[in-house]
Scaffold this motif. Structure first.
Motif, PDB file in Angstrom:
ATOM      1  N   PHE A 178       0.806  -1.216   0.000  1.00  0.00           N
ATOM      2  CA  PHE A 178       0.000   0.000   0.000  1.00  0.00           C
ATOM      3  C   PHE A 178       0.842   1.270   0.000  1.00  0.00           C
ATOM      4  CE2 PHE A 178      -2.818  -3.153   2.004  1.00  0.00           C
ATOM      5  CZ  PHE A 178      -3.944  -3.003   1.209  1.00  0.00           C
ATOM      6  N   SER A 179       2.141   1.153   0.267  1.00  0.00           N
ATOM      7  CA  SER A 179       2.960   2.353   0.465  1.00  0.00           C
ATOM      8  C   SER A 179       3.738   2.760  -0.780  1.00  0.00           C
ATOM      9  CB  SER A 179       3.929   2.146   1.639  1.00  0.00           C
ATOM     10  OG  SER A 179       4.873   1.136   1.346  1.00  0.00           O
ATOM     11  N   LYS A 180       3.365   2.203  -1.942  1.00  0.00           N
ATOM     12  CA  LYS A 180       3.966   2.639  -3.209  1.00  0.00           C
ATOM     13  C   LYS A 180       2.951   3.532  -3.916  1.00  0.00           C
ATOM     14  CE  LYS A 180       7.311  -1.108  -3.606  1.00  0.00           C
ATOM     15  NZ  LYS A 180       7.062  -1.853  -2.333  1.00  0.00           N
ATOM     16  N   GLY A 181       2.522   3.164  -5.111  1.00  0.00           N
ATOM     17  CA  GLY A 181       1.629   4.030  -5.863  1.00  0.00           C
ATOM     18  C   GLY A 181       0.305   4.296  -5.188  1.00  0.00           C
ATOM     19  N   LEU A 182      -0.129   3.409  -4.291  1.00  0.00           N
ATOM     20  CA  LEU A 182      -1.400   3.618  -3.608  1.00  0.00           C
ATOM     21  C   LEU A 182      -1.317   4.722  -2.558  1.00  0.00           C
ATOM     22  CD1 LEU A 182      -2.695  -0.057  -3.321  1.00  0.00           C
ATOM     23  CD2 LEU A 182      -3.409   1.731  -4.921  1.00  0.00           C
ATOM     24  N   GLY A 183      -0.107   5.083  -2.144  1.00  0.00           N
ATOM     25  CA  GLY A 183       0.063   6.307  -1.391  1.00  0.00           C
ATOM     26  C   GLY A 183      -0.079   6.251   0.106  1.00  0.00           C
ATOM     27  N   ALA A 184      -0.237   5.065   0.695  1.00  0.00           N
ATOM     28  CA  ALA A 184      -0.286   4.986   2.156  1.00  0.00           C
ATOM     29  C   ALA A 184       1.135   5.102   2.718  1.00  0.00           C
ATOM     30  CB  ALA A 184      -0.913   3.669   2.600  1.00  0.00           C
ATOM     31  N   PRO A 185       1.289   5.574   3.953  1.00  0.00           N
ATOM     32  CA  PRO A 185       2.641   5.717   4.498  1.00  0.00           C
ATOM     33  C   PRO A 185       3.278   4.397   4.905  1.00  0.00           C
ATOM     34  CG  PRO A 185       1.020   6.401   6.124  1.00  0.00           C
ATOM     35  CD  PRO A 185       0.264   6.146   4.858  1.00  0.00           C
ATOM     36  N   VAL A 186       2.466   3.414   5.281  1.00  0.00           N
ATOM     37  CA  VAL A 186       2.954   2.120   5.773  1.00  0.00           C
ATOM     38  C   VAL A 186       1.918   1.068   5.418  1.00  0.00           C
ATOM     39  CG1 VAL A 186       3.586   0.757   7.821  1.00  0.00           C
ATOM     40  CG2 VAL A 186       4.121   3.204   7.760  1.00  0.00           C
ATOM     41  N   GLY A 187       2.361  -0.159   5.133  1.00  0.00           N
ATOM     42  CA  GLY A 187       1.407  -1.251   5.090  1.00  0.00           C
ATOM     43  C   GLY A 187       1.459  -2.117   3.848  1.00  0.00           C
ATOM     44  N   ALA A 188       1.183  -3.398   4.048  1.00  0.00           N
ATOM     45  CA  ALA A 188       1.091  -4.393   2.990  1.00  0.00           C
ATOM     46  C   ALA A 188       0.205  -5.519   3.494  1.00  0.00           C
ATOM     47  CB  ALA A 188       2.475  -4.927   2.620  1.00  0.00           C
ATOM     48  N   VAL A 189      -0.120  -6.443   2.612  1.00  0.00           N
ATOM     49  CA  VAL A 189      -0.828  -7.651   3.021  1.00  0.00           C
ATOM     50  C   VAL A 189      -0.214  -8.857   2.335  1.00  0.00           C
ATOM     51  CG1 VAL A 189      -3.063  -6.595   3.559  1.00  0.00           C
ATOM     52  CG2 VAL A 189      -2.587  -7.350   1.221  1.00  0.00           C
ATOM     53  N   THR A 190      -0.379  -9.995   2.974  1.00  0.00           N
ATOM     54  CA  THR A 190      -0.194 -11.272   2.305  1.00  0.00           C
ATOM     55  C   THR A 190      -1.540 -11.969   2.332  1.00  0.00           C
ATOM     56  OG1 THR A 190       1.119 -13.311   2.182  1.00  0.00           O
ATOM     57  CG2 THR A 190       0.541 -12.553   4.391  1.00  0.00           C
ATOM     58  N   ALA A 191      -1.905 -12.619   1.226  1.00  0.00           N
ATOM     59  CA  ALA A 191      -3.225 -13.226   1.120  1.00  0.00           C
ATOM     60  C   ALA A 191      -3.119 -14.611   0.514  1.00  0.00           C
ATOM     61  CB  ALA A 191      -4.145 -12.349   0.268  1.00  0.00           C
ATOM     62  N   GLY A 192      -4.047 -15.475   0.903  1.00  0.00           N
ATOM     63  CA  GLY A 192      -4.090 -16.832   0.381  1.00  0.00           C
ATOM     64  C   GLY A 192      -5.310 -17.547   0.929  1.00  0.00           C
ATOM     65  N   SER A 193      -5.209 -18.850   1.055  1.00  0.00           N
ATOM     66  CA  SER A 193      -6.295 -19.614   1.649  1.00  0.00           C
ATOM     67  C   SER A 193      -6.399 -19.299   3.140  1.00  0.00           C
ATOM     68  CB  SER A 193      -6.045 -21.115   1.462  1.00  0.00           C
ATOM     69  OG  SER A 193      -4.907 -21.504   2.230  1.00  0.00           O
TER      70      SER A 193
END
Length: 353
Positions: free
Chosen positions: A201-216
Motif C-alpha cells: 500500500f505504500s507505493k503508488g497507492l500512497g499509504a505511508p505504511v502497510g502491505a498484506v499477504t493473502a491466500g487460503s
C-alpha cells in the motif's frame, strides 16, 4: 523530504494527504495482535477478495509479506524459481536464504518476465544431489524489468507448468494495482491463480505504511503465526490500516494518471540527445533510461539532477530509474525534463571544451 525537491526516486516517496491523515486520525482501533482492531479487520476482509483469495493478513511491509510467503511454502534447502532481478532475490536483505532457507533458481527474463518453457527447463529432477524445486514466484509489475506488466496469458502459462509439477506459486504483487490498471485485468484474476499474493500500500497507492499477504484460510493462519515470529504483530494498527483503506477507495483508479505521466516523461527524455530509454516501452509508472551518450555515468547524471532539485535513482547502473506517483504531477514532469535537458546540455558543453 525537502519541499523543494521533486522526487522521482521511487513511488515510496508518497506522503499522506489531508484526507488520508484525517481517516487515520479518526480510525477506530483496538489491539491488532489480539485481532481486536476493527479497522485492520475491515481492511483484511475487504482486500482478500480483491486479490482473489480467501483471507489476508495485514503487515508492515511487502518485504515481510514475501518473507512470510516463502517461509510458508518452502522448507530449508528447497528452491524457488524467480527472475534474476526479482525483488526478493536482490532487495530484501537476503531474506529468502536467511529466513526461509531457500535456494534461488534465477531465470533471465525479458523486462523481468520469464516464460513457461524456462520454468519447465529449470525444475530439478527428483535427485538427492539437487535442491527440491518447490515454488515459482512472479513479480507483477516488474521493478528492475522496467515496470513491465505480465499479461494474464503469460501468468497462466507459467502457473500451469508449476501446477503440473506439483509446485506452489507466489505472486509478488507489490504493484499489482498498477498491473490491473495497465492491463485492464482485475487484480483478482491474477491473484486467484496463486497460492499466495503480496500487495503493498505504500507505493503508488500512497499509504505511508502497510502491505498484506493473502491466500487460503489455512495459509493466512500460518502467515499470522509467522507475522508474530518476525516481529510484525502490532497493537493499535488501525491508524495504519485506515490509510490503506483510504488508498483502496480513492487511489486505485488514479494510477492511470501516473502511467500517463510516465509516458510523458519517457517521451521527453527520449528526445534529449545522448539519452536512450531502456526498455523503450513504458507500460506502467516506471521509466528506465541510459545516459551513455552524454559521457556521464548514471550516478553522475543523478547527482547533477539533484542540484536542480530533481531526484531519480541509480541503484542499478548503468540505468537510471524514474518513478511517477501521486506526489509528482504534470508540472513535476516538466520540471524533471527541464533539469535533464540542463544537465545534458552542460555535459555536451563540457565534452566540447
Amino acid at each position: 523530504m525537502d519541499p523543494k525537491l521533486t522526487d522521482f526516486g521511487s513511488d515510496t516517496a508518497t506522503r499522506p494527504g489531508a484526507a488520508m491523515r484525517r481517516a487515520m486520525a479518526e480510525a477506530v482501533v483496538g489491539d491488532e495482535q489480539r485481532r481486536e482492531d476493527p479497522t485492520v479487520t475491515r481492511l483484511e476482509e475487504m482486500i482478500a477478495p480483491i486479490l482473489g483469495q480467501e483471507a489476508a493478513v495485514f503487515l508492515p511491509s511487502a518485504t515481510m509479506a514475501n518473507a512470510i510467503a516463502f517461509k510458508v511454502h518452502i522448507r530449508p534447502g528447497e528452491e524457488v524459481i524467480l527472475e534474476t532481478w526479482a525483488h526478493p532475490a536482490n532487495f530484501e536483505g537476503g531474506g529468502p536464504a536467511g529466513l526461509a532457507g531457500a535456494s534461488l533458481r534465477l531465470l533471465p527474463g525479458r523486462c523481468g518476465i520469464f516464460t513457461a518453457q524456462q520454468v519447465e527447463e529449470a525444475i530439478r529432477p527428483d535427485d538427492p544431489h539437487f535442491p527440491r524445486t518447490r515454488l515459482v514466484s512472479v513479480e507483477q509489475t516488474t521493478n528492475i524489468g522496467g515496470g513491465a506488466v505480465w499479461s494474464l496469458e503469460q501468468v497462466k502459462s507459467v502457473v500451469e507448468v508449476a501446477r503440473r509439477h506439483g509446485l506452489r506459486a507466489h505472486l509478488d504483487g507489490a504493484r499489482l494495482m498498477n498491473a490491473q490498471m495497465a492491463a485492464g485485468v482485475p487484480a483478482a484474476r491474477f491473484g486467484s491463480l496463486f497460492d499466495s499474493v503480496t500487495l503493498c500500500f505504500s507505493k503508488g497507492l500512497g499509504a505511508p505504511v502497510g502491505a498484506v499477504t493473502a491466500g487460503s484460510r489455512a495459509y493466512a493462519a500460518e502467515a499470522r503465526r509467522l507475522k508474530h515470529m518476525l516481529g510484525g504483530a502490532m497493537r493499535q494498527a488501525g491508524v495504519l490500516a485506515a490509510a490503506c483503506l483510504y488508498a483502496l477507495e480513492h487511489h486505485v483508479d488514479r494510477l492511470a494518471e501516473d502511467h500517463a505521466n510516465a509516458r510523458l516523461l519517457g517521451q521527453g527524455l527520449a528526445a534529449i540527445p545522448g539519452i536512450t530509454l531502456d526498455p523503450p516501452e513504458i507500460q506502467s509508472n516506471m521509466v528506465f533510461f541510459r545516459v551513455d551518450g552524454l559521457g556521464l555515468t548514471s550516478r553522475e547524471f543523478v547527482a547533477e539532477l539533484l542540484k536542480h532539485g530533481v531526484r531519480m535513482g541509480s541503484n542499478v547502473p548503468p540505468r537510471i530509474r524514474a518513478v511517477t506517483h501521486l506526489d509528482v504531477d504534470r508540472a513535476a514532469v516538466d520540471r524533471a525534463l527541464e533539469a535533464a535537458r540542463a544537465v545534458a546540455d552542460a555535459a555536451r558543453g563540457a565534452a566540447r571544451r
